[in-house]
Design a protein around this motif. Structure first.
Motif: not given
Lengths: 113, 113
Positions: B69, B17, B63, B100-104, B72, B65, B13-15
């Protein structure tokens, strides 16, 4: 206080998002270990920076930034870091969550004053 | 206080921050807007949760979640959110950074008490 912000390169890079609830115990020991871990992280290959905030309720978020997954894995395997994590689980944290993410884009704003 | 932790699905999913330095101005207005933005975010499609901490120095990390994308981008385009961001830039924040980051992957620990 701009010093709280990490100075980071252009993405992509990696983020380790660590959210935790302190149990309030052993404040001096915790603070010393947190400082030591920060100093040790700064010496690791691929370390880019970190940002951290904790409120009066003891809930905190620390985000550390790394150049690669390999750098994160090496830091995770560092013996002194592993010992501090084990101590933290047993003594300092009621709970924590850790998320590893790939930062894809970044932007910011600073007031002119 | 487990309520400070977001309840999230299994990655990916996406974060988003968001780290920010509050300037200390207009605490009541800021707190009301922050609460309103959280309520509004919770109503957006693809919103998964959020965690937030701010220290006594005014430096904070939130943060949020998201499932995608696209979620967001839709939240970023929300008119009331855009207006609050503009107000925040002008009145509430000395500086902020958004990543913007993709949580793996994710894992956690909770003490048994």
């Amino acid at each position: 206080m701009d010093t709280a912000f990490a100075r980071l390169p252009t993405p992509p890079y990696y983020a380790v998002i660590f959210s935790s609830q302190r149990n309030g115990a052993d404040e001096a020991g915790y603070a010393a270990a947190a400082q030591r871990m920060l100093e040790l992280a700064e010496q690791q290959p691929g370390y880019l920076g970190a940002e951290s905030a904790r409120g009066a309720d003891g809930f905190g978020i620390t985000v550390s930034y790394w150049a690669s997954e390999e750098a994160i894995a090496a830091w995770r395997a560092h013996a002194e870091h592993a010992a501090a994590r084990a101590h933290g689980r047993a003594h300092w944290y009621g709970r924590y969550e850790l998320r590893v993410a790939k930062v894809e884009r970044a932007y910011g704003h600073a007031s002119r004053e």
